[in-house]
Design a protein around this motif. Structure first.
Motif, PDB file in Angstrom:
ATOM      1  N   GLU A 198       0.810  -1.221   0.000  1.00 46.37           N
ATOM      2  CA  GLU A 198       0.000   0.000   0.000  1.00 46.37           C
ATOM      3  C   GLU A 198       0.838   1.263   0.000  1.00 46.37           C
ATOM      4  OE1 GLU A 198      -2.558  -0.321   3.342  1.00 46.37           O
ATOM      5  OE2 GLU A 198      -3.749  -1.966   2.500  1.00 46.37           O
ATOM      6  N   LEU A 199       2.071   1.185   0.481  1.00 47.47           N
ATOM      7  CA  LEU A 199       2.888   2.399   0.564  1.00 47.47           C
ATOM      8  C   LEU A 199       4.374   2.045   0.496  1.00 47.47           C
ATOM      9  CD1 LEU A 199       3.894   2.157   3.748  1.00 47.47           C
ATOM     10  CD2 LEU A 199       1.622   3.079   4.161  1.00 47.47           C
ATOM     11  N   ALA A 200       5.180   3.079   0.321  1.00 43.30           N
ATOM     12  CA  ALA A 200       6.640   2.913   0.300  1.00 43.30           C
ATOM     13  C   ALA A 200       7.270   4.091   1.028  1.00 43.30           C
ATOM     14  CB  ALA A 200       7.136   2.839  -1.138  1.00 43.30           C
ATOM     15  N   HIS A 201       8.301   3.814   1.831  1.00 46.16           N
ATOM     16  CA  HIS A 201       9.013   4.863   2.569  1.00 46.16           C
ATOM     17  C   HIS A 201      10.346   5.116   1.856  1.00 46.16           C
ATOM     18  CE1 HIS A 201       6.043   4.197   5.663  1.00 46.16           C
ATOM     19  NE2 HIS A 201       6.413   2.939   5.806  1.00 46.16           N
ATOM     20  N   VAL A 261      12.374  11.168   5.366  1.00 45.51           N
ATOM     21  CA  VAL A 261      11.679  10.000   4.819  1.00 45.51           C
ATOM     22  C   VAL A 261      10.311  10.424   4.298  1.00 45.51           C
ATOM     23  CG1 VAL A 261      10.731   7.710   5.297  1.00 45.51           C
ATOM     24  CG2 VAL A 261      12.870   8.430   6.384  1.00 45.51           C
ATOM     25  N   ASP A 262      10.043  10.131   3.029  1.00 46.95           N
ATOM     26  CA  ASP A 262       8.745  10.426   2.418  1.00 46.95           C
ATOM     27  C   ASP A 262       7.964   9.136   2.249  1.00 46.95           C
ATOM     28  OD1 ASP A 262       9.433  13.063   2.237  1.00 46.95           O
ATOM     29  OD2 ASP A 262      10.098  12.952   0.138  1.00 46.95           O
ATOM     30  N   THR A 263       6.719   9.160   2.648  1.00 46.58           N
ATOM     31  CA  THR A 263       5.827   8.018   2.443  1.00 46.58           C
ATOM     32  C   THR A 263       5.007   8.267   1.189  1.00 46.58           C
ATOM     33  OG1 THR A 263       5.704   7.599   4.821  1.00 46.58           O
ATOM     34  CG2 THR A 263       3.996   6.605   3.436  1.00 46.58           C
ATOM     35  N   VAL A 264       5.173   7.405   0.184  1.00 46.96           N
ATOM     36  CA  VAL A 264       4.549   7.622  -1.116  1.00 46.96           C
ATOM     37  C   VAL A 264       3.866   6.340  -1.580  1.00 46.96           C
ATOM     38  CG1 VAL A 264       6.281   9.349  -1.763  1.00 46.96           C
ATOM     39  CG2 VAL A 264       6.625   6.954  -2.402  1.00 46.96           C
ATOM     40  N   ASP A 265       3.120   6.461  -2.667  1.00 47.38           N
ATOM     41  CA  ASP A 265       2.537   5.300  -3.317  1.00 47.38           C
ATOM     42  C   ASP A 265       3.651   4.517  -4.004  1.00 47.38           C
ATOM     43  OD1 ASP A 265       1.140   3.949  -5.836  1.00 47.38           O
ATOM     44  OD2 ASP A 265      -0.412   4.345  -4.332  1.00 47.38           O
ATOM     45  N   GLU A 288      11.249   5.140  -7.805  1.00 52.42           N
ATOM     46  CA  GLU A 288      12.104   5.094  -8.989  1.00 52.42           C
ATOM     47  C   GLU A 288      13.305   4.190  -8.721  1.00 52.42           C
ATOM     48  OE1 GLU A 288      13.197   9.076  -9.933  1.00 52.42           O
ATOM     49  OE2 GLU A 288      11.143   9.704 -10.433  1.00 52.42           O
ATOM     50  N   VAL A 289      13.857   3.662  -9.800  1.00 52.91           N
ATOM     51  CA  VAL A 289      15.039   2.811  -9.677  1.00 52.91           C
ATOM     52  C   VAL A 289      16.167   3.605  -9.022  1.00 52.91           C
ATOM     53  CG1 VAL A 289      16.773   1.499 -10.946  1.00 52.91           C
ATOM     54  CG2 VAL A 289      14.381   1.451 -11.684  1.00 52.91           C
ATOM     55  N   GLY A 290      16.785   2.996  -8.013  1.00 56.63           N
ATOM     56  CA  GLY A 290      17.868   3.670  -7.292  1.00 56.63           C
ATOM     57  C   GLY A 290      17.450   4.295  -5.991  1.00 56.63           C
ATOM     58  N   ASP A 291      16.137   4.456  -5.774  1.00 56.17           N
ATOM     59  CA  ASP A 291      15.660   5.019  -4.506  1.00 56.17           C
ATOM     60  C   ASP A 291      16.026   4.093  -3.351  1.00 56.17           C
ATOM     61  OD1 ASP A 291      14.599   7.285  -5.589  1.00 56.17           O
ATOM     62  OD2 ASP A 291      12.524   6.581  -5.641  1.00 56.17           O
ATOM     63  N   MET A 292      16.347   4.705  -2.197  1.00 55.65           N
ATOM     64  CA  MET A 292      16.613   3.918  -0.991  1.00 55.65           C
ATOM     65  C   MET A 292      15.325   3.846  -0.172  1.00 55.65           C
ATOM     66  SD  MET A 292      18.923   2.110   0.412  1.00 55.65           S
ATOM     67  CE  MET A 292      20.403   2.703  -0.431  1.00 55.65           C
ATOM     68  N   LEU A 293      14.856   2.632   0.066  1.00 60.56           N
ATOM     69  CA  LEU A 293      13.581   2.427   0.738  1.00 60.56           C
ATOM     70  C   LEU A 293      13.793   1.891   2.150  1.00 60.56           C
ATOM     71  CD1 LEU A 293      11.744   0.593  -2.182  1.00 60.56           C
ATOM     72  CD2 LEU A 293      11.720   3.042  -1.687  1.00 60.56           C
ATOM     73  N   LEU A 294      12.967   2.358   3.069  1.00 60.20           N
ATOM     74  CA  LEU A 294      12.935   1.802   4.418  1.00 60.20           C
ATOM     75  C   LEU A 294      11.741   0.857   4.504  1.00 60.20           C
ATOM     76  CD1 LEU A 294      13.620   4.911   6.701  1.00 60.20           C
ATOM     77  CD2 LEU A 294      15.237   3.180   5.941  1.00 60.20           C
ATOM     78  N   VAL A 295      11.993  -0.388   4.838  1.00 61.49           N
ATOM     79  CA  VAL A 295      10.923  -1.374   4.988  1.00 61.49           C
ATOM     80  C   VAL A 295      10.854  -1.743   6.461  1.00 61.49           C
ATOM     81  CG1 VAL A 295       9.972  -3.562   4.225  1.00 61.49           C
ATOM     82  CG2 VAL A 295      11.397  -2.233   2.664  1.00 61.49           C
ATOM     83  N   LYS A 296       9.775  -1.306   7.108  1.00 60.08           N
ATOM     84  CA  LYS A 296       9.621  -1.536   8.538  1.00 60.08           C
ATOM     85  C   LYS A 296       9.106  -2.946   8.810  1.00 60.08           C
ATOM     86  CE  LYS A 296       8.540   3.369   9.207  1.00 60.08           C
ATOM     87  NZ  LYS A 296       7.522   4.343   9.656  1.00 60.08           N
ATOM     88  N   PRO A 297       9.299  -3.439  10.039  1.00 58.40           N
ATOM     89  CA  PRO A 297       8.770  -4.774  10.385  1.00 58.40           C
ATOM     90  C   PRO A 297       7.259  -4.853  10.157  1.00 58.40           C
ATOM     91  CG  PRO A 297      10.280  -4.006  12.067  1.00 58.40           C
ATOM     92  CD  PRO A 297      10.078  -2.852  11.140  1.00 58.40           C
ATOM     93  N   MET A 304      14.477  -3.911  10.666  1.00 54.25           N
ATOM     94  CA  MET A 304      14.359  -2.803   9.712  1.00 54.25           C
ATOM     95  C   MET A 304      15.320  -3.037   8.558  1.00 54.25           C
ATOM     96  SD  MET A 304      13.215   0.304   8.927  1.00 54.25           S
ATOM     97  CE  MET A 304      12.703   1.202  10.387  1.00 54.25           C
ATOM     98  N   LEU A 305      14.842  -2.857   7.337  1.00 53.65           N
ATOM     99  CA  LEU A 305      15.669  -3.066   6.152  1.00 53.65           C
ATOM    100  C   LEU A 305      15.784  -1.782   5.339  1.00 53.65           C
ATOM    101  CD1 LEU A 305      14.313  -6.503   4.830  1.00 53.65           C
ATOM    102  CD2 LEU A 305      16.401  -6.111   6.151  1.00 53.65           C
ATOM    103  N   ARG A 306      16.985  -1.523   4.841  1.00 46.85           N
ATOM    104  CA  ARG A 306      17.168  -0.480   3.833  1.00 46.85           C
ATOM    105  C   ARG A 306      17.379  -1.190   2.497  1.00 46.85           C
ATOM    106  NH1 ARG A 306      18.813   2.499   8.199  1.00 46.85           N
ATOM    107  NH2 ARG A 306      18.235   4.719   8.092  1.00 46.85           N
TER     108      ARG A 306
END
Length: 678
Positions: A126-129, A137-141, A146-155, A202-204
Motif C-alpha cells: 500500500e505504501l513505500a518509505h 523520509v517520504d511516504t509515497v505510493d 524510482e530505480v535507485g531510490d533507498m527504501l525503508l521497509v519496517k517490520p 528494519m531493512l534499507r
C-alpha cells in the motif's frame, strides 16, 4: 461469506420457510377458508416466488430486451410461469427456490475456490518509505518509487518493489508469492522481491525496478489474464450451451403445442377418441413442457466445468505455481515430454571457480586478473563467479600474500556489486557479447577474450588441445595471445533428481536437457539426474530446432497428438523455446522478465518439485471436469426423455437440474483440498 451472499441466503431462507408453511397448509387443509386447489393460494405462493426469484425474472426480461434471451433465466422463468398456468403452484415455487439454492451454493463454491487466487491481490503493497539524501523520509505510493531510490521497509510491512538489501537483516515471509511457508533470511547484498512481508528487522532496500516492472505487478497481470484463456473442455461447454439452450426451448414449445394440436385434429377426423383426448388435455402437455424446460437447464455444465478449472488454477497458486489459463492446465495433464534448460533450472546457476590453469609463461594471478577485468560489471553467472574468485584472492593476498591457486569460491552475485573491485580493476571501455560463444572486452586499450574455443578461433587465436572435463571451461586470451583456462562448475539443485523421478511417475516418458554448456558438462549432469537425453553446446536457435525435432517425433498432428511437450527455462535466451513449446514453464524467482512473459506457467520459487504436483493437479482437474460432463449429460437426457413421455414430474426435474448441479459443484470442490494430497 460476503455480505451480499449473506443477504441472499437470508432472503432464500425466508422464502423456504414461507413455502413450507404454504405447502403444509395446502396439503393438510388446516385453514378451511382456503379451499383445496383454490386460486386463493396463487397470490400466497407468489410471495416466496418473487422473494426468491425476482432477480431471475428480471434477468430473463433483460435478456429478451438485449436480444440474448436463451439462458438459464429464461428457462426457469418460462418453466415456473407454465407451472403456475397448469395450477401447480407449489411446484412452480419449488423450482425457483431450489434453483436459487443451487445458485447460492454455486456462488459460495466459486468464492471459496477463488480464495487462494484472491489472496494474491492482498500482496500489493500500500505504501513505500523513501529515504532522501538529507535523511528525511517520504511516504509515497509504490507507483512513485524510482530505480535507485533507498527504501525503508519496517517490520510487518510489504516490500514495495524488487530491490537489493543494503542494510539490515531480517526474515521475510514469501508464502503468498512462492507457496513456501518457511520464512527466508535476507542480509546485505541479498535480492528481495516485492510483495513479501518483512519480519522483525528494519531493512534499507535499494530499488532495482519500478513498481510496474516488479514481481508483484507481474503476478497480478498473470492472474488477471488466467481467466481469459479457456481449455477445450470449457470452450466445448460454452458452445454447447449456446446451441443447446435454444434447441430445448423450441423443443419444449413443440412439446406443449404439437401433441395437443395433433390429438385435437385427430378427434375431428376420427383417428383419436374424445376420451383419450380428455385424458391428455393441453394443460398436461404444458406441464410436461415446463418439466422439460426445468431439467434441460445447463447449469450443472455451465457452472461446474469452469469451476473445476478455476479450482485447479487456485490449487496450483497455493503451491506457488501461476498458470496463465485453464487451457495450459489441460495441456499439462497430457504432457509426455519435458525439456529443460540446465543452468538456473536443473542446476542452481551458482557457479564457482574450481581450477585456474594458466598456459606456459603465464601466472595464475595474471590469468585470473585478466579474466576479471573483462568481466568487470558483468551480471552473467560465469562472469560473477570469476569476479567473486578474484575478490577472494585479493582479500587473501592482502592478508597473507596468497596466490589464486585452487581458489574455490561460492558465487554470490551481490557480494561484489558494491564497487570494491573497481578500486583495483578497470572497467571495460567496450564489451561485445557473442551469443553462445563468449565475451570480447576492450580494457585499457587491450582486447580480452573470455569464452569458448570457438570464440578464440574466430578471432584467429590457436587453442591448444586439452582434456575436457565435466566443468564449464572459460578460455582467456589477450591481444591475440592465449593465456589459459578457468574451470567453473555449477551445482545441481537438491530438488532436481527427485523432481525428475516424480515426473516420470506422473507419466512423463522423456525428460530431456538442452544447454549451451559443453557436452561433457551436460552429460555429467544428465547422468546424475538420470535424464533420458542430453544435448549440449546449443545456441538459442539450435534449442528451438531441437524442440521442433522432438515435437515432430510425437505421434499425430495438431490437437490429435498423443502427447504434448513442456519446456522449462529461466533465461532471456530461453524465451523463443518457451514460446514454441506446447507449455512453457519459467522460473519466477531467478527467471528473466522475457522468459516469464513468454511462459505459460511460472514457478515462483524455482523449485522443480512443483512441476510433478502441477501435473497431478492438471490430471485431477481433467478427471473431475469429465466426470461432471458425463454425469450431468447422462442424468439430464434420462430425465428429459422421462419428462417428455410423462414419467417424470417437476420434482424429478428439480433434481435433474439443481440436484445434479449441486453434486457436480461438490465434486469440483474436491480440488480445493491440500494439493499435496492429490
Amino acid at each position: 461469506m460476503s455480505e451480499k451472499l449473506i443477504r441472499e441466503r437470508n432472503k432464500l431462507l425466508l422464502s423456504v420457510i414461507l413455502f413450507l408453511i404454504l405447502l403444509i397448509v395446502e396439503k393438510t387443509g388446516i385453514l378451511p377458508f382456503l379451499p383445496e386447489h383454490s386460486l386463493w393460494y396463487l397470490p400466497l405462493y407468489l410471495i416466496p416466488y418473487f422473494l426468491s426469484g425476482l432477480s431471475v425474472v428480471k434477468e430473463c426480461f433483460l435478456g429478451i430486451k438485449n436480444r440474448r434471451p436463451f439462458d438459464e433465466a429464461l428457462l426457469m422463468t418460462v418453466a415456473t410461469l407454465g407451472a403456475f398456468l397448469s395450477g401447480e403452484f407449489a411446484e412452480a415455487v419449488a423450482v425457483m427456490v431450489f434453483y436459487q439454492m443451487g445458485e447460492l451454493f454455486q456462488s459460495y463454491a466459486v468464492g471459496k475456490s477463488r480464495k487462494s487466487i484472491k489472496e494474491l491481490m492482498d500482496i500489493v503493497p500500500e505504501l513505500a518509505h523513501i529515504e532522501r539524501e538529507d535523511g528525511t523520509v517520504d511516504t509515497v505510493d509504490p507507483d512513485e518509487v524510482e530505480v535507485g531510490d533507498m527504501l525503508l521497509v519496517k517490520p510487518g510491512e510489504r516490500v514495495p518493489v524488487d530491490g537489493i538489501v543494503r542494510q539490515g537483516e531480517s526474515m521475510v515471509n514469501t508464502a503468498a508469492l512462492t507457496g513456501e511457508s518457511v520464512p527466508r533470511e535476507v542480509f546485505p547484498g541479498e535480492k528481495i522481491i516485492s510483495g513479501c512481508i518483512n519480519g522483525e528487522g528494519m531493512l534499507r532496500v535499494e530499488a532495482l525496478k519500478a513498481f510496474e516492472d516488479s514481481t508483484v505487478s507481474k503476478i497480478l497481470e498473470l492472474v488477471e489474464e488466467a481467466s481469459e484463456k479457456k481449455s477445450k473442455a470449457e470452450n466445448f461447454i460454452t458452445k454447447f450451451a449456446r446451441i443447446y439452450t435454444p434447441i430445448v426451448v423450441y423443443s419444449a414449445l413443440a412439446l406443449a403445442v404439437l401433441p395437443s394440436l395433433g390429438l385435437f385434429l385427430g378427434t375431428k377426423i376420427g383417428l383419436v377418441s374424445p376420451a383419450f383426448f380428455a385424458a391428455h388435455p393441453p394443460l398436461t402437455w404444458l406441464y410436461r413442457a415446463c418439466t422439460f424446460l426445468v431439467v434441460s437447464c445447463p447449469c450443472a455444465l455451465v457452472i461446474s466445468v469452469p469451476l473445476s478449472f478455476f479450482g485447479g488454477i487456485g490449487a496450483a497458486s497455493r503451491e506457488g505455481v501461476l498458470v496463465k489459463g485453464s487451457n495450459y492446465l489441460e495441456l499439462v495433464s497430457k504432457l509426455k515430454v519435458v525439456v529443460s534448460d540446465k543452468t538456473g533450472t536443473l542446476t542452481k546457476g551458482n557457479f564457482a571457480v574450481q581450477e585456474i590453469e594458466p598456459w606456459e609463461g603465464i601466472s595464475k594471478e595474471e590469468l585470473l586478473r585478466t579474466a576479471a577485468m573483462a568481466e568487470n560489471g558483468s551480471t552473467h553467472p560465469i562472469g560473477l563467479s570469476i569476479l567473486s574468485a578474484y575478490k577472494k584472492w585479493m582479500e587473501d593476498s592482502s592478508k597473507a600474500n596468497a596466490s589464486p591457486e585452487d581458489v574455490v569460491v561460492e558465487n554470490d552475485p551481490m557480494k561484489h556489486s558494491s564497487g570494491k573491485e573497481s578500486n583495483t580493476l578497470p572497467f571495460p571501455e567496450n564489451t561485445e557479447n557473442r551469443s553462445g560463444a563468449g565475451l570480447i572486452s576492450i580494457v585499457e586499450g587491450r582486447k580480452i577474450l573470455v569464452g569458448k574455443a570457438k570464440l578464440l578461433e574466430e578471432e584467429g587465436i590457436s587453442v591448444p588441445q586439452q582434456e575436457k572435463g565435466a566443468a564449464t571451461i572459460c578460455l582467456v586470451a589477450k591481444d591475440g595471445q592465449y593465456l589459459g583456462r578457468i574451470l567453473i562448475a555449477d551445482e545441481v539443485k537438491e530438488s532436481s533428481k527427485e523432481a525428475v523421478s516424480k515426473m516420470k511417475q506422473q507419466g512423463i516418458e522423456n525428460v530431456v536437457m538442452l544447454t549451451g554448456d559443453s557436452t561433457p558438462v551436460a552429460e555429467a549432469v544428465g547422468r546424475e539426474l538420470c535424464l533420458d537425453s542430453v544435448y549440449g553446446e546449443l545456441l538459442p536457435a539450435q534449442k528451438v530446432e531441437k524442440v521442433e525435432e522432438i515435437l515432430s517425433s510425437l505421434s499425430g498432428e495438431g490437437e490429435k497428438r498423443s502427447g504434448y511437450l513442456a519446456f522449462i527455462g529461466d533465461g532471456i535466451n530461453d524465451a523463443p523455446v518457451l514460446s514454441r513449446a506446447d507449455v512453457g514453464i519459467a522460473m519466477g524467482a531467478m527467471g528473466s522478465d522475457a522468459a516469464i512473459e513468454a511462459a505459460d506457467v511460472v514457478i515462483m520459487d524455482d523449485d522443480l518439485s512443483r512441476i510433478p504436483t502441477l501435473i497431478a493437479i492438471g490430471k485431477k482437474t481433467m478427471r473431475i471436469a469429465m466426470q461432471n460432463i458425463v454425469f450431468a449429460l447422462a442424468v439430464k437426457f434420462l430425465v428429459l426423455i422421462l419428462s417428455a413421455v410423462g414419467l417424470a414430474n417437476m420434482w424429478a426435474a428439480v433434481f435433474g437440474d439443481v440436484g445434479v448441479t449441486v453434486i457436480c459443484i461438490i465434486n469440483a470442490m474436491r480440488l480445493m483440498q491440500n494439493p499435496k494430497s492429490i
